[in-house]
Scaffold this motif. Sequence first.
Motif, short mmCIF file in Angstrom:
data_model
loop_
_atom_site.label_atom_id
_atom_site.label_comp_id
_atom_site.label_asym_id
_atom_site.label_seq_id
_atom_site.Cartn_x
_atom_site.Cartn_y
_atom_site.Cartn_z
N ALA A 28 -0.08 -1.36 0.11
CA ALA A 28 -0.02 0.27 -0.09
C ALA A 28 0.79 1.09 -0.02
CB ALA A 28 -0.84 -0.08 1.31
N TYR A 29 2.27 1.28 0.64
CA TYR A 29 2.75 2.03 0.63
C TYR A 29 4.09 2.80 -0.51
CZ TYR A 29 7.23 4.80 1.86
OH TYR A 29 8.31 6.04 1.84
N MET A 30 3.63 1.50 -1.22
CA MET A 30 4.52 2.00 -2.27
C MET A 30 3.54 2.45 -3.79
SD MET A 30 7.62 -1.67 -1.98
CE MET A 30 8.16 -1.83 -3.91
N VAL A 31 2.38 2.16 -3.53
CA VAL A 31 1.52 2.19 -4.48
C VAL A 31 0.94 3.78 -4.10
CG1 VAL A 31 -0.44 1.98 -4.89
CG2 VAL A 31 0.57 -0.36 -4.56
N PHE A 32 1.04 3.79 -2.86
CA PHE A 32 0.60 5.85 -2.44
C PHE A 32 1.43 6.52 -2.18
CE2 PHE A 32 -0.58 8.97 0.40
CZ PHE A 32 -1.64 9.67 -0.69
N ASP A 33 2.75 5.88 -2.43
CA ASP A 33 4.26 6.93 -2.74
C ASP A 33 4.09 6.57 -4.51
OD1 ASP A 33 5.13 8.12 -0.89
OD2 ASP A 33 7.28 7.52 -1.36
N ALA A 34 4.30 5.93 -4.97
CA ALA A 34 4.36 5.88 -6.94
C ALA A 34 3.46 6.76 -7.25
CB ALA A 34 4.42 4.13 -7.19
N MET A 35 2.33 6.36 -6.95
CA MET A 35 1.49 7.28 -7.24
C MET A 35 1.30 8.70 -7.55
SD MET A 35 -3.32 7.01 -5.87
CE MET A 35 -2.63 8.36 -5.03
N GLN A 36 1.42 9.48 -5.94
CA GLN A 36 1.53 10.82 -6.13
C GLN A 36 3.08 11.04 -6.26
OE1 GLN A 36 2.66 11.02 -1.23
NE2 GLN A 36 0.79 12.18 -1.09
N SER A 37 3.90 10.36 -6.82
CA SER A 37 5.05 10.81 -7.56
C SER A 37 4.27 11.06 -8.80
CB SER A 37 6.05 9.72 -7.67
OG SER A 37 7.51 9.85 -8.30
N THR A 38 3.71 10.12 -9.12
CA THR A 38 3.46 10.46 -10.93
C THR A 38 2.19 11.14 -11.03
OG1 THR A 38 3.57 8.05 -11.72
CG2 THR A 38 1.78 9.43 -12.99
N ILE A 39 1.99 11.81 -10.19
CA ILE A 39 0.83 12.80 -10.47
C ILE A 39 1.57 14.36 -9.65
CG2 ILE A 39 -1.08 14.06 -9.34
CD1 ILE A 39 -2.05 11.31 -8.09
N ALA A 40 2.03 14.08 -9.46
CA ALA A 40 3.18 15.37 -8.86
C ALA A 40 3.86 16.06 -10.13
CB ALA A 40 3.79 15.42 -8.06
N ARG A 41 4.43 14.85 -10.52
CA ARG A 41 4.79 15.25 -12.32
C ARG A 41 3.91 15.96 -13.00
NH1 ARG A 41 7.61 10.15 -11.46
NH2 ARG A 41 6.27 9.49 -13.43
N GLN A 42 2.82 15.64 -13.09
CA GLN A 42 1.97 16.02 -14.21
C GLN A 42 1.77 17.29 -13.77
OE1 GLN A 42 -0.96 12.69 -14.08
NE2 GLN A 42 -0.15 11.41 -15.59
N LYS A 43 1.07 17.29 -12.54
CA LYS A 43 1.14 18.76 -11.83
C LYS A 43 2.42 20.37 -12.19
CE LYS A 43 -2.92 17.63 -9.88
NZ LYS A 43 -4.26 18.20 -10.47
N LEU A 44 3.59 19.53 -12.10
CA LEU A 44 4.59 20.34 -12.24
C LEU A 44 4.83 21.13 -13.51
CD1 LEU A 44 6.74 18.95 -9.49
CD2 LEU A 44 5.98 21.32 -9.52
N ALA A 45 4.22 19.42 -14.33
CA ALA A 45 4.24 20.05 -15.78
C ALA A 45 3.63 20.62 -16.85
CB ALA A 45 3.94 19.14 -16.43
N ALA A 46 2.06 20.34 -15.58
CA ALA A 46 0.61 21.70 -16.41
C ALA A 46 0.63 23.04 -15.31
CB ALA A 46 -0.01 21.22 -16.01
N TYR A 47 1.11 22.81 -14.70
CA TYR A 47 1.84 24.58 -13.76
C TYR A 47 2.74 25.11 -13.25
CZ TYR A 47 -2.96 23.76 -13.84
OH TYR A 47 -4.72 22.80 -14.18
N PRO A 48 3.97 25.37 -13.96
CA PRO A 48 5.80 25.37 -13.76
C PRO A 48 5.64 26.50 -13.04
CG PRO A 48 5.05 25.79 -15.75
CD PRO A 48 3.82 24.49 -15.87
#
Length: 261
Positions: A205-225
């Motif tokens: 559960a920890y690894m899945v949530f961490d990977a999910m957050q990391s992916t979303i963070a990259r997308q948000k930073l790309a969309a709103y740099p």
Amino acid sequence: MNNQKNKTVSLVLGSGGARGLAHIGVIHVLEEKGYEITTIAGCSIGALIGGIYAAGKLDQYEEWVRKLTKLDMVNMMDISWEGGGLVKGDKIIAKMIKLVGDRQIEDLPIGFTAVATELESGREVWLNSGPLFDAIRSSCSLPLFFTPAKYKEKMLVDGGVVNPVPIAPVFDAQTDLTLAVNLGGRPERMEPLKPRKVIGSYDVAYMVFDAMQSTIARQKLAAYPPDLVIDIPRDAARTFDVDKATEMIELGRRAAEAALP
């Protein structure tokens, strides 16, 4: 004279459990370099650190958290018997209020927004008024561990579910620099799992949530740099490694010193 004096900063503090103690080191370096933090948006641990800083009590919190042990943390866990999560979180919030005071967000000298997730709709919610620790508790409600927070007839959980690095709340701030601290940076020392290694449900559960957050963070930073991103490796500490406070604070300090002019 420091040439950064009076440069204003919109500070975005991401989610990532105990890694978020690195936010403290980043804030110290900003202050030392003469930047003035005038607006903060935070998610989960970022909301906690950002809110405490906005209330002017970061030094008191840092002194306390540097001495915190895992046993201390266990003693603050109030088991929930109502379902929806293992821990109510009331004892932790009570301790934070004792350290910081029962503050209203609109009375803080620094603009502050905590980001949470509405459980039923999955919608991102910005909390920028009312009791400070109601907003922080809502933003920190890690799914399955903490029970969802009840806020104005809504059930809210951790903002990291939908926006681990909440930049949008500071878009309208008229500051010289928008700086985001992303706790889902590229791993530095993570070893690959062995094919026959047995891992528990919590680890999965920890690894899945961490990977999910990391992916979303990259997308948000790309969309709103933002103007500047400080990345903290996502394997620097696990969610509840509160006994690594000193290490994480120093990691944040080093990362900020390397990134800031």
